[in-house]
Design a protein around this motif. Structure first.
Motif, short mmCIF file in Angstrom:
data_model
loop_
_atom_site.label_atom_id
_atom_site.label_comp_id
_atom_site.label_asym_id
_atom_site.label_seq_id
_atom_site.Cartn_x
_atom_site.Cartn_y
_atom_site.Cartn_z
N UNK A 1 0.81 -1.23 0.00
CA UNK A 1 0.00 0.00 0.00
C UNK A 1 0.84 1.28 0.00
N UNK A 2 1.96 1.29 0.74
CA UNK A 2 2.80 2.49 0.77
C UNK A 2 3.47 2.73 -0.58
N UNK A 3 3.87 1.64 -1.25
CA UNK A 3 4.47 1.76 -2.57
C UNK A 3 3.42 2.23 -3.58
N UNK A 4 2.23 1.70 -3.47
CA UNK A 4 1.15 2.12 -4.37
C UNK A 4 0.82 3.60 -4.19
N UNK A 5 0.92 4.09 -2.96
CA UNK A 5 0.62 5.51 -2.72
C UNK A 5 1.65 6.39 -3.40
N UNK A 6 2.95 5.99 -3.36
CA UNK A 6 3.99 6.75 -4.05
C UNK A 6 3.70 6.78 -5.55
N UNK A 7 3.32 5.63 -6.10
CA UNK A 7 2.99 5.55 -7.52
C UNK A 7 1.81 6.46 -7.87
N UNK A 8 0.80 6.50 -6.99
CA UNK A 8 -0.38 7.33 -7.24
C UNK A 8 -0.03 8.82 -7.29
N UNK A 9 0.99 9.24 -6.51
CA UNK A 9 1.35 10.66 -6.42
C UNK A 9 2.26 11.12 -7.54
N UNK A 10 2.79 10.19 -8.31
CA UNK A 10 3.66 10.60 -9.42
C UNK A 10 2.83 11.32 -10.48
N UNK A 11 3.22 12.52 -10.88
CA UNK A 11 2.44 13.26 -11.88
C UNK A 11 2.58 12.64 -13.26
N UNK A 12 1.58 12.86 -14.07
CA UNK A 12 1.58 12.33 -15.43
C UNK A 12 2.22 13.35 -16.37
N UNK A 13 3.23 12.91 -17.11
CA UNK A 13 3.79 13.76 -18.17
C UNK A 13 4.95 14.62 -17.76
#
Length: 394
Positions: free
Chosen positions: A322-334
């Protein structure tokens, strides 16, 4: 009033004769049969005319109709005609009689004519009815055939009415799987009805059972089709409807099954299809939605025969911490981002976030560009198409 016990063979002959006299599902006749017994009732119908105190009614017209039919009944002739086509007659009290038919009360069949070798009593214990529209769609035919094949492969007997459409598809599905199937007819078991299913009925008789209440040569009528449905409903553990309009006879079968305490199921179709309207109405009421044989068996089978859990494909994203997924979710697109900026967005330490980013890098989710991090090209492309990265999919 309990009728006197009769010789089993005499009882069988009398009931065979009465299948030519009494209409299927005639509850008034069934009450007379229960009160008098088959042998006594047949003698009464073939003996001297009764007096004015006729229990059949004030004017005795119905009883007179029975008498006219009884005058031409010849059980020995019918039994011989049945034997000539490989058929036999079973009735209440015989070893092959399915006791669940007794749930019909006075509407219980007088007896059943069977064409085929299997034991009906044994088969009925593990049977499911698959019924539906005659003018079915390719979708309905496919679903009925696949459902029947799946049931047959699991050792269940598929019961239907041998009509065009869903019935025929169900029988063919069971036969193609090398399984068991039984056809319940509204005519004699030696009559190919519909004519276009003569070959199919021959295959069913060779591999399974053809069942009918009427004696050899008996012809179908609209009322007999309706009454045939009660036998299908009572004989089986449950009824599945695959495609049915709002006034379909298959809904009569399903509701009769429900009234008898059997499972009632339906296979959904397109919401815009009139041929699925009756099924959807059933599912809004007493029916249970099923989509394959495993779901049917979960309802009608023994404890523990559960359908597999339904879920979509497992994606790599689903396996992240879950913590790794949260980092991935916060990465901006583009655009790239620095680890310390990402840490502020996540609300975690920079070292912790860098560790999560290296984990994501090893799995192909992100790329490193100097001190910056960004979504990998593959993940970026998916995010662009879907409007962003979301937990549970890309």
């Amino acid at each position: 009033m309990t009728p006197a016990a009769a010789d089993p063979e005499e009882e069988r002959r009398a009931r065979a004769a009465l299948t030519r006299v009494l209409e299927p599902g005639d509850e008034r006749a069934g009450r007379l049969l229960r009160e008098r017994g088959a042998v006594a009732l047949l003698r009464e119908l073939t003996g001297p005319r009764p007096g004015p105190e006729d229990p059949a009614g004030p004017d005795g017209r119905r009883f007179e109709g029975y008498r006219r039919r009884a005058s031409t009944a010849d059980p020995d002739r019918d039994l011989a005609a049945a034997a000539a086509v490989g058929a036999r007659f079973v009735c209440p009290g015989s070893a092959q009689w399915p006791s669940q038919l007794d749930d019909l009360g006075d509407a219980r069949p007088v007896g059943l004519w069977l064409r085929g070798l299997p034991d009906l009593r044994t088969w009925a214990l593990r049977s499911v009815a698959v019924v539906g529209a005659r003018a079915c769609t390719p979708y309905g035919a496919h679903m009925a055939q696949a459902l029947a094949a799946g049931l047959a492969e699991r050792g269940w007997v598929v019961v239907s009415g041998a009509a065009y459409g869903i019935d025929g598809a169900a029988h063919r599905g069971a036969l193609a799987a090398g399984g068991a199937t039984a056809a319940v007819l509204a005519c004699g078991v030696d009559v190919a009805y519909p004519r276009g299913h003569a070959g199919l009925l021959g295959r069913i008789a060779a591999q399974g059972l053809v069942i009918g209440e009427l004696p050899p040569g008996g012809h179908p009528t609209p009322s007999r089709f309706v009454q045939r449905n009660r036998v299908i409903a009572a004989l089986t553990r449950g009824t599945v409807v695959v495609e049915a309009a709002h006034r379909s006879g298959s809904l009569v079968t399903a509701r009769r099954a429900h009234g008898l305490g059997r499972h009632t199921m339906g296979v959904p179709g397109p919401a815009t299809s009139g041929l699925s309207g009756g099924v959807h109405e059933l599912l809004r009421g007493e029916g249970v939605l099923v989509t394959d044989a495993a779901e049917v068996v979960e309802l009608v089978g023994a404890m523990g025969e559960l359908a597999p859990e339904r879920r979509g494909p497992v994606l790599a994203r689903d396996l992240l911490h879950p913590d790794t997924a949260r980092v991935l979710d916060e990465l901006p697109v583009g655009r790239p981002v620095r680890a310390e900026d990402l840490a502020r967005a996540v609300g975690s330490g920079t070292d912790e976030v860098i560790g999560r980013l290296y984990e994501l890098h090893s799995l192909g989710f992100v790329e490193r560009q100097g001190d910056d991090w960004r979504l990998s090209r593959q993940i970026h492309g998916r995010a662009t198409r879907t409007g962003g990265v979301r937990r549970g999919g890309h």
